[in-house]
Write a protein that holds these residues in place. Structure first.
Motif, mmCIF file in Angstrom:
data_model
loop_
_atom_site.group_PDB
_atom_site.id
_atom_site.type_symbol
_atom_site.label_atom_id
_atom_site.label_comp_id
_atom_site.label_asym_id
_atom_site.label_seq_id
_atom_site.Cartn_x
_atom_site.Cartn_y
_atom_site.Cartn_z
ATOM 1 N N ASP A 1 31.401 1.821 18.630
ATOM 2 C CA ASP A 1 31.535 2.328 19.961
ATOM 3 C C ASP A 1 29.731 1.608 20.338
ATOM 4 O OD1 ASP A 1 33.324 4.071 20.020
ATOM 5 O OD2 ASP A 1 32.187 6.161 19.387
ATOM 6 N N LEU A 2 29.099 1.405 19.492
ATOM 7 C CA LEU A 2 27.542 0.945 20.391
ATOM 8 C C LEU A 2 27.775 -0.600 21.142
ATOM 9 C CD1 LEU A 2 25.101 1.577 17.630
ATOM 10 C CD2 LEU A 2 26.191 2.621 19.303
ATOM 11 N N ASP A 3 29.004 -1.211 20.722
ATOM 12 C CA ASP A 3 29.513 -2.487 21.528
ATOM 13 C C ASP A 3 29.194 -1.992 22.399
ATOM 14 O OD1 ASP A 3 29.758 -4.185 19.268
ATOM 15 O OD2 ASP A 3 31.919 -3.663 18.635
ATOM 16 N N ARG A 4 29.837 -1.162 22.868
ATOM 17 C CA ARG A 4 30.424 -0.933 24.505
ATOM 18 C C ARG A 4 29.448 -0.046 25.259
ATOM 19 N NH1 ARG A 4 34.811 1.958 27.482
ATOM 20 N NH2 ARG A 4 34.352 2.377 29.767
ATOM 21 N N TYR A 5 28.879 1.448 24.478
ATOM 22 C CA TYR A 5 27.709 1.698 24.672
ATOM 23 C C TYR A 5 26.503 1.698 23.771
ATOM 24 C CZ TYR A 5 31.609 4.114 26.794
ATOM 25 O OH TYR A 5 32.824 4.717 27.105
ATOM 26 N N PRO A 6 25.340 1.540 24.450
ATOM 27 C CA PRO A 6 24.270 0.375 23.754
ATOM 28 C C PRO A 6 23.106 2.168 23.555
ATOM 29 C CG PRO A 6 23.935 -0.183 26.461
ATOM 30 C CD PRO A 6 25.307 0.780 25.660
ATOM 31 N N LEU A 7 23.829 2.689 23.169
ATOM 32 C CA LEU A 7 23.058 4.249 22.360
ATOM 33 C C LEU A 7 21.956 4.464 22.439
ATOM 34 C CD1 LEU A 7 25.618 7.092 21.646
ATOM 35 C CD2 LEU A 7 25.324 5.959 24.277
ATOM 36 N N GLY A 8 20.714 5.170 22.477
ATOM 37 C CA GLY A 8 19.460 5.297 21.296
ATOM 38 C C GLY A 8 19.219 5.664 20.452
ATOM 39 N N SER A 9 20.612 6.890 20.341
ATOM 40 C CA SER A 9 20.019 8.111 18.597
ATOM 41 C C SER A 9 21.375 8.160 18.567
ATOM 42 C CB SER A 9 18.774 8.691 19.183
ATOM 43 O OG SER A 9 18.689 9.658 18.503
ATOM 44 N N VAL A 10 21.695 8.621 17.277
ATOM 45 C CA VAL A 10 22.854 9.352 16.696
ATOM 46 C C VAL A 10 21.878 10.565 15.942
ATOM 47 C CG1 VAL A 10 24.890 7.549 17.112
ATOM 48 C CG2 VAL A 10 23.590 7.912 14.798
ATOM 49 N N LEU A 11 23.012 11.665 16.055
ATOM 50 C CA LEU A 11 22.489 12.687 15.411
ATOM 51 C C LEU A 11 23.700 13.406 13.987
ATOM 52 C CD1 LEU A 11 21.746 16.350 16.592
ATOM 53 C CD2 LEU A 11 23.633 14.437 17.948
ATOM 54 N N ALA A 12 23.300 13.999 13.649
ATOM 55 C CA ALA A 12 24.499 15.076 12.326
ATOM 56 C C ALA A 12 23.853 15.927 12.371
ATOM 57 C CB ALA A 12 24.123 14.315 10.957
ATOM 58 N N GLY A 13 24.549 16.988 13.433
ATOM 59 C CA GLY A 13 24.640 17.963 13.382
ATOM 60 C C GLY A 13 24.816 19.210 12.187
ATOM 61 N N GLY A 14 24.435 20.469 12.610
ATOM 62 C CA GLY A 14 24.392 21.448 11.641
ATOM 63 C C GLY A 14 26.011 21.336 10.699
ATOM 64 N N GLY A 15 27.171 20.844 11.486
ATOM 65 C CA GLY A 15 28.407 20.995 10.726
ATOM 66 C C GLY A 15 28.912 19.481 10.759
#
Ligand code: BGC
Ligand code: BGC
Length: 805
Positions: free
Chosen positions: A68-82
């Protein structure tokens, strides 16, 4: 789709003015180094609006892939509790490292017209690296508060950081520096103490431990990670302790009772701060410019970045999960947008084009994010899999780390009663170990353990960990004694002494909210256990596993000795260490833990009289015996056989109402305290309702409405299979089919008679699949227009008259 949920809640007060000059002048830990700032300026000059907006968004790994980063240059990802790699909560540690590595590489892949900016991966490592199978689990914060040991906290921070680094993850959403004022709050155990001085010292110690000391060589080296102070501000001060509620205190009290951890830890160089879901005087913290920008970034001198909480922006009136320029303008630099990040990306770009968000504000947010990434060494550390500690899986739960967790759990124990010097026990006797917590690692670890809510895990999920019973058995057998496990306390060979381990079942966030501080509703099963043992003349030590002080006067009366163990984590041996005289005959280890909060004398509320003040705790040498305590809790018990969920339109703690989309993934949680009007999530709105009823309205598009609560909310009250008794009325008949779980409810909801109030008992086993496993007794889905009013909902015992659909 527009789904409306109306809750009858008190009207909101008007927001008060904030006076930054009243706040202590902060000392910025993160200094603005001219070379670094120039480097950021140069980066900013080359970034497109898309790249800048991307930096301000964090997606959850359950909905984003490295591709997905190809299209969306996101700054961060997280792993939520679930969330876990490949959707697996229990994924092995190498899968976590691999995922972190793939996200990093995807962010650094050379692409025409795009800068290479390392992504930052965040996780809730809040009592050790608690999402990872085999990691060391430290006591939850409240237990550390009892230990009164800053250096211990610093060492725990360092070990946690090292274990996080093993999995290639950059950032933990810890420490929580909340100062819980009302222990009915389900997050009380995440709070060290309500002592502002202790919280300030611990905040600094934990920041130093996790990040490495500022200005030292270790700062953000390979063995350290980025930390987060949370939740700014006043999360621990909400009305009646309701999670995500409103904190009504004055500005002076906000400073005095809630802010001490921030000033201290900002000076220590904390790199990020998380905004609170809660409101202050009626204004959502995610929308509070005065506090986020003028106070935190201005007066307190915070130069890192502010991360929002899980769709917290969506709760701001006028916003939804996919759009909230208001929160950004208030000072949120990075949105935690677990699922609607694509739509948020577009809406942020649109806001920028339309001028709702200024370029200057965007540049400020991105500058802060890049500053943190530079300070954290992310531009230099290389791919996660190649970092120094990466892949050292032997370090997860290694003996040194476990020894530290054992030390911490031991130091957290608080002795409240020791009549006739029952403790320390001789190990050379027959010891009966009873109670639901005796041999239950998930229970002793609490919430935020392998899953969001914790609990429901088998011993195999905790390799290397030790239950309290296993610790007792090891010590007793080594000394020539005998230990036997019997949850219900029955025995064939009469024991010389008994240890009963019991307490709260795991929970997280709002599902831990309580309406009173009464430990256990009738029939008080653990009290019965203690009394059965006492009646047989067996001296009994109670070990209480709990996320907070609770009213346990009857249990205190019934036990010979009473030890509060909080939520000790993976090293259950720590309990045995302190209950017994060591096998080598040396003097027993004393109890040095002292209460981090006052212990309540009644179950009514926090500000009632204290049974034991903060700071209380016995040592073995204390000989005073505890006089018999009143067994009047002060609350009227809910009749056995009933578990109310909604009464007169208001949700009863710990139940919450949830809205979901057609994919079934959680979109918005509307806890009982949700108040005011405004959009709480994309396509969904909460409005002030007709008092006395909760109204759920579908306005097209597929949406789900559910009542959510932990199983324990009814397990203790109802024997056997409960049925849901609902008092409801159809306000607008459904234009499209309505389903309750698997069952078609359209005809029932369209019947003319449904327009009038009626009470019906529904059999859950035919409506909700695997009703025993589900925590959502009511789960309605529809795709048209439909409006339903609910007055009362409760789980009751089956009387044989329940319907299936
Ligand atoms: C909690 C935060 C947590 C975040 C990510 C939120 O619901 O309030 O404390 O860091 O989820 O899991
Ligand atoms: C996530 C948690 C988050 C919570 C918020 C859960 O599904 O796993 O990380 O804190 O939702 O409601």
């Amino acid at each position: 789709m527009l789904l409306l949920l109306s809750l009858a809640t008190p009207a909101l007060g008007l927001a008060q003015q904030v006076h930054p000059a009243l706040w202590p002048q902060g000392r910025p830990g993160l200094l603005l180094d001219p070379d670094r700032e120039a480097r950021i300026t140069a980066l900013l000059a080359r970034m497109s609006p898309e790249e800048k907006v991307g930096q301000t968004i964090q997606a959850d790994i359950s909905t984003v892939t490295p591709e997905d980063l190809d299209r969306y240059p996101l700054g961060s990802v997280l792993a939520g509790g679930g969330s876990g790699p490949g959707g697996d909560d229990l994924a092995p540690a190498p899968a976590w490292l691999d995922l972190a590595d793939r996200f990093y590489r995807a962010s650094m892949r050379p692409r025409p017209g795009r800068l290479q900016i390392p992504i930052m991966f965040g996780i809730d490592a809040v009592h050790g690296h608690n999402n990872i199978v085999g990691a060391t689990l430290f006591p939850h914060n409240i237990g550390l508060g009892a230990a009164h040991d800053d250096d211990l906290v610093r060492r725990i921070g360092a070990v946690t950081a090292a274990e996080v680094a093993v999995t290639g993850i950059d950032w933990t959403f810890a420490p929580t520096v909340a100062q819980a004022q009302d222990l009915r709050w389900g997050r009380s155990y995440e709070s060290y103490s309500d002592d502002p001085a202790l919280v300030a010292r611990y905040a600094t110690a934990m920041i130093d431990g996790l990040q490495g000391e500022l200005a030292s060589k270790s700062f953000e080296d390979d063995a350290h990670v980025v930390a987060t102070l949370k939740h700014f501000l006043g999360d621990g001060g909400t009305w009646h302790g309701r999670d995500q509620g409103d904190t009504p205190c004055s500005e002076a009290d906000l400073i005095r009772l809630h802010a001490s951890g921030y000033g201290a830890a900002v000076a220590a160089g904390a790199l990020t701060v998380m905004a609170s879901y809660s409101s202050w005087q009626g204004t959502k913290m995610h929308a509070n410019h005065d506090l986020l920008t003028d106070v935190l970034k201005g007066r307190l001198g915070f130069n890192g970045f502010v991360i929002g909480d899980w769709n917290g922006h969506g709760q701001v009136p006028g916003c939804n999960d996919a759009a909230c320029p208001l929160a950004f303008n208030a000072g949120i630099d990075m949105f935690m947008a677990p699922d609607r990040w694509k739509a948020l990306f577009e809406s942020q770009l649109l806001a920028l084009r339309q001028g709702t968000i200024s370029e200057a504000r965007l540049d400020d947010a991105v500058r802060r994010i890049l500053r943190v990434k530079l300070l954290a060494g992310l531009f230099d550390k290389g791919p996660p899999a190649q970092r120094r500690l990466a892949g050292r899986f032997d370090m997860l739960g290694n003996p040194a780390h476990r020894a530290l967790a054992r030390e911490a759990a031991g130091k957290s124990l608080v002795l409240l009663k020791n009549d006739a010097a029952l403790l320390p026990l001789s190990p050379r006797q027959t010891v009966l170990v009873a109670g639901s917590g005796a041999d239950n690692i998930a229970k002793q670890a609490g919430g935020w353990t392998l899953s969001w809510q914790g609990g429901n895990k088998s011993p195999d999920n905790f390799p290397g960990a030790t239950s309290i019973f296993a610790g007792i058995r090891r010590l007793v057998e080594a000394a020539g004694g005998h230990a036997q496990l019997s949850e219900d306390g029955s025995f064939t060979a009469r024991p010389d002494v008994a240890i009963a381990v019991f307490g709260e079942d795991p929970y997280a966030e709002f599902s831990g909210d309580r309406s009173s501080l009464d430990y256990q509703p009738p029939p008080r099963r653990d009290l019965q256990l203690l009394r059965r043992l006492a009646d047989q003349g067996i001296a009994t030590v109670a070990v209480f596993l709990s996320g907070r002080p609770l009213w346990v006067n009857p249990e205190l009366n019934a036990a010979g000795a009473f030890v509060v163990a909080w939520l000790p984590g993976s090293e259950g041996e720590a309990i045995a260490d302190h209950l017994f005289v060591p096998a080598d005959g040396k003097t027993a280890r004393d109890f040095t833990g002292r209460l981090p909060f006052a212990w309540p004398a009644t179950a009514l509320a926090q500000d009632g009289p204290a049974l034991f003040p903060r700071g209380y705790g016995l040592s073995l040498a204390d000989r005073a015996s505890l006089p018999s305590l009143s067994e009047e809790s002060g609350v009227t018990a809910v009749a056995a056989g009933r578990a109310p969920i909604v009464m007169a339109g208001a949700l009863i703690a710990p139940w919450s109402a949830q809205l979901g989309d057609d994919t079934g993934s959680l979109r918005a949680t509307l806890p009982h305290q949700l108040s005011g009007s405004g959009t709480v999530a994309l396509d969904m709105e909460a409005k002030q309702g007709t008092p006395g009823e909760m109204r759920v309205t579908w306005q097209g598009g597929t949406g789900e409405f559910s009542l959510f609560g932990p199983n324990r909310a009814w397990r203790q009250a109802i024997a056997g299979e409960p049925v849901l008794q609902l008092t409801y009325r159809v306000v607008i008949p459904p234009s499209a089919p309505v389903r309750w779980g698997q069952t078609d409810m359209t005809a029932r909801m369209r019947a003319p008679a449904a327009a009038a109030w009626q009470t019906t008992r529904f059999r859950l086993s035919c409506l909700v699949p695997q009703w025993q496993a589900t925590e959502q007794p009511l789960l309605l889905a529809s795709a048209g227009s439909f409006s339903l009013a609910i007055r009362d909902a409760e789980l009751v015992a089956d009387r044989g008259d329940a319907v299936c659909g």
